[in-house]
Design an enzyme around this catalytic site. Structure first.
Site, short mmCIF file in Angstrom:
data_model
loop_
_atom_site.label_atom_id
_atom_site.label_comp_id
_atom_site.label_asym_id
_atom_site.label_seq_id
_atom_site.Cartn_x
_atom_site.Cartn_y
_atom_site.Cartn_z
N ARG A 195 11.12 2.65 2.02
CA ARG A 195 11.54 0.93 2.27
C ARG A 195 11.50 1.05 3.39
O ARG A 195 10.85 -0.04 3.81
CB ARG A 195 12.70 0.50 1.06
CG ARG A 195 12.13 -0.95 0.78
CD ARG A 195 13.04 -1.38 -0.31
NE ARG A 195 14.67 -0.34 -0.41
CZ ARG A 195 15.04 -0.58 -1.39
NH1 ARG A 195 14.67 -1.50 -2.61
NH2 ARG A 195 16.04 -0.18 -1.38
N VAL A 236 6.18 -5.88 -4.37
CA VAL A 236 6.65 -4.53 -4.01
C VAL A 236 7.86 -4.19 -3.38
O VAL A 236 8.07 -4.55 -2.55
CB VAL A 236 5.90 -3.58 -3.67
CG1 VAL A 236 4.32 -4.11 -4.67
CG2 VAL A 236 4.77 -3.88 -2.50
N GLU A 237 8.24 -2.80 -3.88
CA GLU A 237 9.26 -1.70 -3.35
C GLU A 237 10.75 -3.28 -3.17
O GLU A 237 11.48 -2.53 -2.51
CB GLU A 237 8.75 -1.26 -2.77
CG GLU A 237 8.13 0.00 -2.65
CD GLU A 237 7.56 0.65 -1.04
OE1 GLU A 237 8.84 -0.15 -0.25
OE2 GLU A 237 6.74 0.88 -0.86
N GLY A 238 10.49 -3.36 -4.76
CA GLY A 238 11.93 -4.95 -4.89
C GLY A 238 11.86 -6.16 -4.28
O GLY A 238 11.63 -6.26 -2.69
#
Length: 766
Positions: free
Chosen positions: A332, A454-456
């Protein structure tokens, strides 16, 4: 009377210094109360909390950061091989990309681009050489993604996903040797296209709600009876899913017949499944905001896989969420931050140049104060973003896996990208909103929410992850105290809690005293590194770190476990921690680049911006804390003379604006690493050509305007003015040619696209 009070306080202090008395009067009641109030933590929450490690974030939580630790971190550096790859294959790939063609005609990368990506091992950036990969460092990985993203976000996403949270990273960390030997060489060369399936219709951020299941059973597979897993799942939003040949799958595993364990529910498990396996269905494509990268749903109905398809085999059954969180702790911090910084540099370079090229009322757009303010914000924010990206990559390459910092840079850099692109659109005006091959900013504007989501998702990352995880992982005592409270042996837990609590109280009182002194002195006498330019910022960061640590302790003490649900408070704390980290990165980045004098305005803007934002967020916390009187008293202790920090000084606006409006070394450093070309038929190449031409012609135009102002030259059309100026020997023939070149380049740079009605309705944009 005062003597009696002092005597009572003295007796209390002496009494509490003896462990048996302290435990009975203070520790035991507190231990029992907090043990009952300790909120239950799910397995997925615990594994997310324990993912990765800590680094500079933990120093900021102490209230007394060890600056030497930051200064000892090596600066990022590319190896000769990494630099050659960026100068060679990455540059070639960027030249092959036509984002308009990709997004509005093909809706995919051209076949020759796919082939080039595979042949040059773009999907094997992180894979070791002995498996056929490139084995580049995290900084090189970031530089590659950043450069490609400045040309085509669809291509950047295609390259970054296999190297971020995907099968390769999971295999390297947890795969069996047999799995590594088979898959990693194939992933490196693109023989296998990977996708990872985590999100489903009913489970996004809440992994615990995942309905996808696997059941351990025996079944016939490839002609023999095998122990394996019968899977049923439905996933969506899976990047590269429509073209994937191997699917990484997350599911909940159950063992009702106890074939592998005494437990029935074994937890989230990860497996690698070839997409041609019987029962696997690859759906149609999603269409994420007009982007061309491959993304779509997939599902499986009664899919049987052997047990050795689980990543890591039987030993890693039930460890899937932990595996994902550990990999996300680094992934991330790379891909989306790199893409975001690429966008910031791209907008600064091109929209900054456009503001010099485009004129209104006989002045460049950048000469208007309203535009200056926006340009300065773009430049300062981009400098801050790149500092955070580079320093975080340095930490990753040095072996750290800072999960909280990963969340900080993902959230802050994608949000900063959003602001910069919006600012760029405001300056571009009509040329920004008319889509077409000549529009270089419209596509970036369209895809902003993808990076945010995305990705959290950013809202949850800010309100739940950064401080929620940081308060436990990074705090010097909280995690140890929680472990003591959860200890099954109450006596052992009480003794451990008593020891930790004593040190925690001393820590709190020390920060309280230092905080009051810093408030009175503005931290002017604190010992920090730095020179005459940077020392004041180190001192103010030390002061705010102390204030943050003290206020966080007060919130934890007054709210206890309920702080977990106070997301508005947690979000403000997250903002404070984030801006303390970003400002620290700016100082480190400035020094890593040799403390360039031309970059001092950028340093001042970024530091002043971060300190002010941290201050405002911390002050907001005081208003949100329910214990009003203690909160007001604590605010008075920490800020006895009022608010010490203001937004960036107004004098910096003009300095940062000139940095973008002129061809300077500072501008080159600020925008380095993105793709640059000088093709006048290219969307950004025409801007580069016009920018250079306009700057060359600027002194000549200044002479013409001066002559007109003095009455030596009449006003009129450009051709007549040039002819008369030439006759009056005000300019030369060479000057005339430069003016003509600049005007031709200017007109080419500001043109916009138009289409026939049938081109728009039929979808055949030309």
């Amino acid at each position: 009377m005062p003597e009696k009070v002092l005597f009572a306080i003295l007796i209390g202090i002496v009494g509490l210094s003896f462990p048996p008395i302290r435990r009975n009067l203070l520790t035991r009641p507190l231990f029992n109360k907090m043990r009952k109030a300790l909120p239950k933590m799910s397995q997925t929450e615990r594994e997310a909390l324990e993912a990765g490690d800590t680094w500079w974030d933990a120093e900021l939580f102490t209230g007394k950061p060890d600056w030497q630790k930051l200064q000892d971190l090596p600066a990022v550096r590319l190896s000769n091989e990494e630099q050659a790859f960026i100068n060679g294959p990455v540059e070639t790939l960027c030249a092959m990309l036509d984002d308009w063609d990709i997004t509005h005609k093909r809706r995919d990368l051209p076949p020759e681009v796919w082939d080039f990506i595979k042949q040059n091992k773009f999907c094997g950036i992180i894979i070791p050489k002995h498996y056929g990969g490139l084995e580049f460092g995290e900084y090189a990985h970031s530089q590659i993604v950043m450069k490609i993203s400045s040309r085509s976000t669809s291509a950047a996403v295609t390259v970054m996903v296999p190297n971020s949270l995907g099968p390769a990273k999971l295999l390297l960390a947890y795969g069996s040797e047999q799995q590594k030997d088979y898959y990693l060489p194939r992933l490196a060369t693109g023989a296998e296209i990977p996708a990872f399936a985590l999100t489903g219709p009913q489970a996004g951020s809440d992994a615990g709600a995942m309905p996808d299941t696997g059941v351990l059973c025996y079944a016939e597979f490839e002609g023999k009876e095998q122990l394996g897993i019968r899977l049923n799942w439905e996933k969506r939003y899976i990047t590269l899913g429509p073209v994937a040949t191997v699917l990484g799958l997350a599911f909940k595993l159950f063992d009702p017949e106890h074939l592998l364990s005494d437990k029935e529910a074994l937890g989230i498990t990860l497996a690698l499944i070839p997409t041609d396996t019987v029962g696997v269905s690859i759906g149609k494509r999603h269409f994420p905001l007009d982007s061309a990268f491959q993304n779509g749903p997939n599902w499986g109905k009664d899919v049987f896989i052997p047990l050795d398809w689980v990543i890591g085999g039987a030993e890693q059954v039930g460890q899937g969420w932990k595996m994902l969180m550990q990999c996300l702790a680094t992934g991330r911090a790379i891909s989306l931050p790199a893409l975001s910084v690429g966008a910031g540099k791209f907008i600064c370079r091109n929209t900054g140049a456009y503001a010099r090229i485009r004129t209104q009322f006989n002045l460049p757009l950048g000469a208007f104060e309203g535009i200056e303010e926006v340009l300065a914000r773009m430049a300062g924010t981009t400098y801050l973003m790149d500092a955070a990206r580079q320093v975080t990559c340095a930490a990753l390459d040095d072996g750290y896996k800072p999960s909280v910092i990963s969340a900080i840079v993902k959230y802050q850099l994608t949000e900063s990208m959003r602001r910069i692109i919006n600012d760029g659109m405001d300056i571009q005006g009509g040329s920004g909103i008319c889509l077409g091959p000549a529009n270089y900013i419209g596509r970036l504007y369209q895809i902003i929410p993808i990076g945010i989501t995305v990705e959290g998702a950013n809202i949850l990352t800010r309100s739940m992850m950064i401080f929620g995880q940081g308060a436990v992982r990074c705090h010097p005592f909280v995690q140890s105290e929680m472990n003591a409270l959860a200890e099954a042996d109450r006596l052992k837990g009480l003794q451990e809690f008593d020891s930790i609590l004593c040190r925690h109280i001393g820590f709190f009182l020390s920060n309280l005293g230092r905080g009051f002194w810093f408030g009175l002195s503005n931290a002017r006498f604190s010992t920090t590194p730095g020179d005459k330019t940077t020392r004041c910022y180190y001192q103010q960061l030390t002061r705010l770190s102390n204030s943050f640590a003290l206020t966080a302790d007060f919130a934890l003490l007054s709210l206890g476990g309920s702080l977990k649900r106070k997301e508005r408070i947690s979000g403000r704390f997250a903002d404070v921690l984030s801006h303390l980290y970003l400002c620290s990165c700016v100082l480190k980045h400035f020094e890593n680049q040799g403390s360039q004098e031309d970059d001092i305005p950028l340093l001042h803007w970024a530091c002043q911006y971060s300190l002010h934002r941290a201050q405002q967020s911390l002050l907001a916390v005081f208003w949100l804390l329910p214990a009003r009187i203690p909160a007001v008293l604590l605010r008075t202790v920490l800020f006895p003379l009022g608010k010490p920090y203001s937004p960036p000084q107004d004098r910096l606006v003009g300095q940062l604006t000139q940095l973008l409006l002129n061809d300077t070394a500072s501008r080159e450093r600020l925008t380095s690493g993105i793709y640059i070309n000088v093709n006048p038929d290219d969307a950004t190449g025409r801007i580069e050509v016009a920018f250079k031409a306009v700057l060359l012609a600027a002194p000549i135009e200044a002479r013409l305007h001066a002559a007109q102002k003095q009455g030596d030259l009449p006003k009129g059309s450009l051709s007549s003015v040039l002819q008369q100026a030439l006759q009056a020997n005000i300019i030369s023939k060479v000057d005339v040619e430069l003016i003509h070149n600049a005007e031709e380049a200017r007109l080419n740079a500001i043109r916009v696209d138009d289409f026939l009605p049938e081109q728009l309705t039929g979808g055949a944009y030309n």
